[in-house]
Design a protein around this motif. Structure first.
Motif, PDB file in Angstrom:
ATOM      1  N   LEU A  37      18.151  10.228  30.652  1.00 56.96           N
ATOM      2  CA  LEU A  37      19.156  11.278  30.753  1.00 56.96           C
ATOM      3  C   LEU A  37      20.561  10.692  30.820  1.00 56.96           C
ATOM      4  O   LEU A  37      21.525  11.342  30.423  1.00 56.96           O
ATOM      5  CB  LEU A  37      18.916  12.113  32.012  1.00 56.96           C
ATOM      6  CG  LEU A  37      17.553  12.781  32.115  1.00 56.96           C
ATOM      7  CD1 LEU A  37      17.393  13.409  33.476  1.00 56.96           C
ATOM      8  CD2 LEU A  37      17.393  13.811  31.032  1.00 56.96           C
ATOM      9  N   LEU A  38      20.659   9.468  31.326  1.00 57.75           N
ATOM     10  CA  LEU A  38      21.936   8.784  31.470  1.00 57.75           C
ATOM     11  C   LEU A  38      21.663   7.292  31.473  1.00 57.75           C
ATOM     12  O   LEU A  38      20.689   6.846  32.081  1.00 57.75           O
ATOM     13  CB  LEU A  38      22.618   9.175  32.785  1.00 57.75           C
ATOM     14  CG  LEU A  38      23.901   8.437  33.134  1.00 57.75           C
ATOM     15  CD1 LEU A  38      25.065   9.064  32.372  1.00 57.75           C
ATOM     16  CD2 LEU A  38      24.165   8.485  34.611  1.00 57.75           C
ATOM     17  N   VAL A  39      22.494   6.529  30.776  1.00 56.01           N
ATOM     18  CA  VAL A  39      22.376   5.072  30.771  1.00 56.01           C
ATOM     19  C   VAL A  39      23.738   4.493  31.116  1.00 56.01           C
ATOM     20  O   VAL A  39      24.754   4.896  30.550  1.00 56.01           O
ATOM     21  CB  VAL A  39      21.901   4.541  29.393  1.00 56.01           C
ATOM     22  CG1 VAL A  39      21.880   3.030  29.384  1.00 56.01           C
ATOM     23  CG2 VAL A  39      20.541   5.088  29.042  1.00 56.01           C
ATOM     24  N   VAL A  40      23.752   3.555  32.064  1.00 56.06           N
ATOM     25  CA  VAL A  40      24.973   2.847  32.441  1.00 56.06           C
ATOM     26  C   VAL A  40      24.746   1.382  32.123  1.00 56.06           C
ATOM     27  O   VAL A  40      23.796   0.772  32.623  1.00 56.06           O
ATOM     28  CB  VAL A  40      25.300   3.039  33.930  1.00 56.06           C
ATOM     29  CG1 VAL A  40      26.553   2.257  34.306  1.00 56.06           C
ATOM     30  CG2 VAL A  40      25.478   4.509  34.245  1.00 56.06           C
ATOM     31  N   ASP A  41      25.612   0.807  31.251  1.00 59.85           N
ATOM     32  CA  ASP A  41      25.427  -0.582  30.859  1.00 59.85           C
ATOM     33  C   ASP A  41      26.014  -1.523  31.907  1.00 59.85           C
ATOM     34  O   ASP A  41      26.530  -1.099  32.939  1.00 59.85           O
ATOM     35  CB  ASP A  41      26.002  -0.844  29.459  1.00 59.85           C
ATOM     36  CG  ASP A  41      27.494  -0.621  29.381  1.00 59.85           C
ATOM     37  OD1 ASP A  41      28.108  -0.314  30.406  1.00 59.85           O
ATOM     38  OD2 ASP A  41      28.047  -0.745  28.265  1.00 59.85           O
ATOM     39  N   ASP A  42      25.928  -2.828  31.641  1.00 60.41           N
ATOM     40  CA  ASP A  42      26.373  -3.836  32.607  1.00 60.41           C
ATOM     41  C   ASP A  42      27.875  -3.789  32.868  1.00 60.41           C
ATOM     42  O   ASP A  42      28.337  -4.219  33.922  1.00 60.41           O
ATOM     43  CB  ASP A  42      25.984  -5.231  32.111  1.00 60.41           C
ATOM     44  CG  ASP A  42      24.474  -5.401  32.069  1.00 60.41           C
ATOM     45  OD1 ASP A  42      23.794  -4.775  32.918  1.00 60.41           O
ATOM     46  OD2 ASP A  42      23.966  -6.128  31.196  1.00 60.41           O
ATOM     47  N   ASP A  43      28.658  -3.281  31.904  1.00 59.67           N
ATOM     48  CA  ASP A  43      30.102  -3.186  32.080  1.00 59.67           C
ATOM     49  C   ASP A  43      30.517  -1.956  32.882  1.00 59.67           C
ATOM     50  O   ASP A  43      31.699  -1.785  33.186  1.00 59.67           O
ATOM     51  CB  ASP A  43      30.804  -3.152  30.714  1.00 59.67           C
ATOM     52  CG  ASP A  43      30.533  -4.407  29.913  1.00 59.67           C
ATOM     53  OD1 ASP A  43      30.351  -5.467  30.548  1.00 59.67           O
ATOM     54  OD2 ASP A  43      30.511  -4.325  28.670  1.00 59.67           O
ATOM     55  N   GLY A  44      29.575  -1.072  33.193  1.00 57.74           N
ATOM     56  CA  GLY A  44      29.890   0.135  33.941  1.00 57.74           C
ATOM     57  C   GLY A  44      30.174   1.340  33.075  1.00 57.74           C
ATOM     58  O   GLY A  44      30.575   2.383  33.576  1.00 57.74           O
ATOM     59  N   ASN A  45      29.985   1.213  31.752  1.00 60.14           N
ATOM     60  CA  ASN A  45      30.208   2.342  30.849  1.00 60.14           C
ATOM     61  C   ASN A  45      28.973   3.238  30.840  1.00 60.14           C
ATOM     62  O   ASN A  45      27.865   2.782  30.599  1.00 60.14           O
ATOM     63  CB  ASN A  45      30.482   1.844  29.428  1.00 60.14           C
ATOM     64  CG  ASN A  45      31.746   1.013  29.366  1.00 60.14           C
ATOM     65  OD1 ASN A  45      32.703   1.284  30.064  1.00 60.14           O
ATOM     66  ND2 ASN A  45      31.729  -0.012  28.540  1.00 60.14           N
ATOM     67  N   ALA A  46      29.185   4.525  31.096  1.00 58.79           N
ATOM     68  CA  ALA A  46      28.086   5.479  31.135  1.00 58.79           C
ATOM     69  C   ALA A  46      27.944   6.161  29.784  1.00 58.79           C
ATOM     70  O   ALA A  46      28.930   6.538  29.161  1.00 58.79           O
ATOM     71  CB  ALA A  46      28.329   6.522  32.209  1.00 58.79           C
ATOM     72  N   VAL A  47      26.707   6.318  29.333  1.00 57.05           N
ATOM     73  CA  VAL A  47      26.404   7.015  28.090  1.00 57.05           C
ATOM     74  C   VAL A  47      25.586   8.244  28.455  1.00 57.05           C
ATOM     75  O   VAL A  47      24.490   8.130  28.999  1.00 57.05           O
ATOM     76  CB  VAL A  47      25.605   6.116  27.114  1.00 57.05           C
ATOM     77  CG1 VAL A  47      25.242   6.884  25.862  1.00 57.05           C
ATOM     78  CG2 VAL A  47      26.387   4.875  26.787  1.00 57.05           C
ATOM     79  N   SER A  48      26.148   9.437  28.172  1.00 58.94           N
ATOM     80  CA  SER A  48      25.433  10.669  28.461  1.00 58.94           C
ATOM     81  C   SER A  48      25.382  11.584  27.241  1.00 58.94           C
ATOM     82  O   SER A  48      24.926  12.720  27.355  1.00 58.94           O
ATOM     83  CB  SER A  48      26.092  11.399  29.634  1.00 58.94           C
ATOM     84  OG  SER A  48      27.417  11.732  29.298  1.00 58.94           O
ATOM     85  N   ASP A  49      25.828  11.104  26.097  1.00 58.63           N
ATOM     86  CA  ASP A  49      25.823  11.875  24.861  1.00 58.63           C
ATOM     87  C   ASP A  49      24.378  12.070  24.392  1.00 58.63           C
ATOM     88  O   ASP A  49      23.631  11.109  24.263  1.00 58.63           O
ATOM     89  CB  ASP A  49      26.640  11.136  23.794  1.00 58.63           C
ATOM     90  CG  ASP A  49      26.741  11.925  22.501  1.00 58.63           C
ATOM     91  OD1 ASP A  49      26.736  13.170  22.576  1.00 58.63           O
ATOM     92  OD2 ASP A  49      26.834  11.294  21.432  1.00 58.63           O
ATOM     93  N   ARG A  50      23.983  13.307  24.147  1.00 61.28           N
ATOM     94  CA  ARG A  50      22.592  13.593  23.792  1.00 61.28           C
ATOM     95  C   ARG A  50      22.162  12.931  22.485  1.00 61.28           C
ATOM     96  O   ARG A  50      21.030  12.491  22.357  1.00 61.28           O
ATOM     97  CB  ARG A  50      22.368  15.097  23.681  1.00 61.28           C
ATOM     98  CG  ARG A  50      22.379  15.774  25.003  1.00 61.28           C
ATOM     99  CD  ARG A  50      22.034  17.223  24.847  1.00 61.28           C
ATOM    100  NE  ARG A  50      22.162  17.890  26.135  1.00 61.28           N
ATOM    101  CZ  ARG A  50      21.616  19.049  26.401  1.00 61.28           C
ATOM    102  NH1 ARG A  50      20.929  19.682  25.491  1.00 61.28           N
ATOM    103  NH2 ARG A  50      21.764  19.591  27.586  1.00 61.28           N
ATOM    104  N   THR A  51      23.064  12.855  21.520  1.00 57.65           N
ATOM    105  CA  THR A  51      22.686  12.238  20.240  1.00 57.65           C
ATOM    106  C   THR A  51      22.458  10.745  20.416  1.00 57.65           C
ATOM    107  O   THR A  51      21.547  10.183  19.806  1.00 57.65           O
ATOM    108  CB  THR A  51      23.762  12.491  19.177  1.00 57.65           C
ATOM    109  OG1 THR A  51      25.020  11.992  19.646  1.00 57.65           O
ATOM    110  CG2 THR A  51      23.877  13.971  18.878  1.00 57.65           C
TER     111      THR A  51
END
Length: 122
Positions: A37-51
């Protein structure tokens, strides 16, 4: 990198290598895949875009099944002789998160959006 996954109607924050208990899942093999549902990478950037998250995946290895604590249910009404006793033990599947994969294009989109937002603030 961590992700928020949904399993059994509940959400869990997982890192690669975590061992968690989820509500029982019947599987053919010993592997499970989740759509985060949500991914946060090592740099702290969150990805919540459904596509972008539709292409992302989380994999887990099934370690076994277990039962939770016993819950006792006792219904009682005074002076009527009404007593009902019941119990419940929830079944759980123990899994180990083996990996969280985010497509390479999603990281570029997040970086572009954060840079655009920073330039608008100035």
């Amino acid at each position: 990198m961590y992700a928020i996954i949904r399993a059994g109607g509940k959400q869990a924050k997982v890192h690669s290598g975590d061992v968690i208990d989820i509500e029982r899942v019947k599987t053919d093999g010993d592997k499970l895949t989740f759509e985060p549902l949500l991914v946060v990478d090592d740099d702290g950037n969150a990805v919540s875009d459904r596509t972008a998250l539709a292409k992302a995946s989380g994999t887990a290895k099934v370690l076994g099944e277990s039962a939770g604590d016993k819950i006792d249910i006792f219904k009682y009404k005074n002076k009527t002789g009404y007593r009902r006793r019941q119990g419940h033990r929830q079944k759980y599947t123990r899994i180990e998160i083996t990996g969280i994969k985010l497509p390479a294009g999603a990281k570029k989109k997040v970086a572009a959006k954060t840079e655009a937002a920073a330039s608008e603030e100035e």
